[in-house]
Design an enzyme around this catalytic site. Sequence first.
Site, short mmCIF file in Angstrom:
data_model
loop_
_atom_site.label_atom_id
_atom_site.label_comp_id
_atom_site.label_asym_id
_atom_site.label_seq_id
_atom_site.Cartn_x
_atom_site.Cartn_y
_atom_site.Cartn_z
CG ASN A 12 -18.98 -66.96 -18.03
OD1 ASN A 12 -18.16 -66.15 -18.51
ND2 ASN A 12 -19.56 -67.86 -18.73
CG ASN A 71 -14.53 -71.48 -25.27
OD1 ASN A 71 -15.17 -70.77 -24.41
ND2 ASN A 71 -13.91 -71.25 -26.71
CB CYS A 80 -11.92 -66.67 -19.85
SG CYS A 80 -13.47 -66.82 -19.02
CG ASN A 205 -16.80 -64.56 -27.66
OD1 ASN A 205 -17.21 -65.55 -27.35
ND2 ASN A 205 -15.28 -64.22 -27.75
CD GLU A 223 -18.88 -66.57 -23.31
OE1 GLU A 223 -17.95 -67.45 -23.44
OE2 GLU A 223 -19.53 -66.36 -21.92
CB CYS A 232 -19.26 -62.96 -22.45
SG CYS A 232 -17.84 -63.12 -23.16
N GLY A 233 -17.34 -62.12 -19.56
CA GLY A 233 -16.51 -60.79 -18.90
C GLY A 233 -15.81 -60.13 -20.08
CB THR A 234 -13.63 -60.97 -22.85
OG1 THR A 234 -14.34 -61.93 -23.34
CG2 THR A 234 -12.30 -61.25 -22.19
#
Length: 336
Positions: A12, A71, A80, A205, A223, A232-234
């Site tokens: 990412n 973004n 993020c 997301n 996302e 996507c970390g979150t």
Amino acid sequence: MVQLLKVHGSQNKFFILDQTTLEHQLTDPELVALTKQITDPEKGLLHGADGLLVVNHSDHPGVTAQMRVINADGSEASMCGNGIRTVARYVAEKEHQNEFKIETMKADLKVAKHQPFADGVPAYAAEISPVSFDKKALPFDNLGGERIVDEYVPELAPGLKFTSIAVPNPHLIAFMDKETITGPLLGELGSYLNSDNPYYSDGVNVNFATILGKNKLFVRTFERGVGYTNACGTGMSATSLAFALTHPDMADLNTPITVYNPGGMVQTIVHFDNHQYWIELIGNATVTHKIDVDEQALHDADVSVQNATITKTEEQSAYEQMVNSLPKTVQVDVKE
Ligand SMILES: N[C@H](CCC[C@H](N)C(=O)O)C(=O)O
């Protein structure tokens, strides 16, 4: 001359801009214009990226730095997860600290240097919080009750059970088989809920997940403000929490969960402290390029190979070696 970094967490990809190194900080409109210009996959820099991470001083006591998230479409997000790991590494190496807090839009979050994921693959841990299930926090509307946890929502897609969690940026999660996760539904639902729609007024997301085993997941994300990303970390964090809540026989609290994604792999740990959930996200923080350019080019949103000196690091090959050594999991078309 000033320096941008190109970085990634689970591929990412982001650019990092440290405003404190500039003679004149970029204004918000300049940040948006620069983000749109350099992240464009065709006309941008180094085949573009998923966003811009903006570092600045923090005036919060006990907090080392501030991170803002822009973004690729120019919208600003509250958090993020893949990005904060790369910012944590940048700040750790700049300030010579290994454990500290980073100010984000809605919370000051703990970050810490972690042992490398593999040779040449630095790793950092980040606190993902605050967590909320309330419709006002997402926000969503016109979808039944005050929260969506493991519920059929036929307005969104027939036959799938959804969970919606803010961490604090908004996520919508569904668990399914491998065929559905590689099909077109994720893109269709993600595009719909991030354009004019009666449900998620700020967008959301969308994370599709398949369970690979105990404490083992694969997550693919569309996302908000970007589209398909490699990870996507979150999203992987929110999905891990949803996993623990909806499949308690398969996912343990306070235990590492391995989360594979099209760009690689991270680990998450779902914590429940003082009646609050929070997630620890552990993963790579890779720097692929250093970009030296005149500050004016940043203000002009005009950074290119013509006016920038670009130095490639050795880190991407180390990262790819780590990914190639991972057990074969769900193979899906990745966003490049
Ligand atoms: N697109 C997200 C922000 C980036 C989150 C993602 N890249 C991550 O690693 O958490 C949003 O608008 O909420």
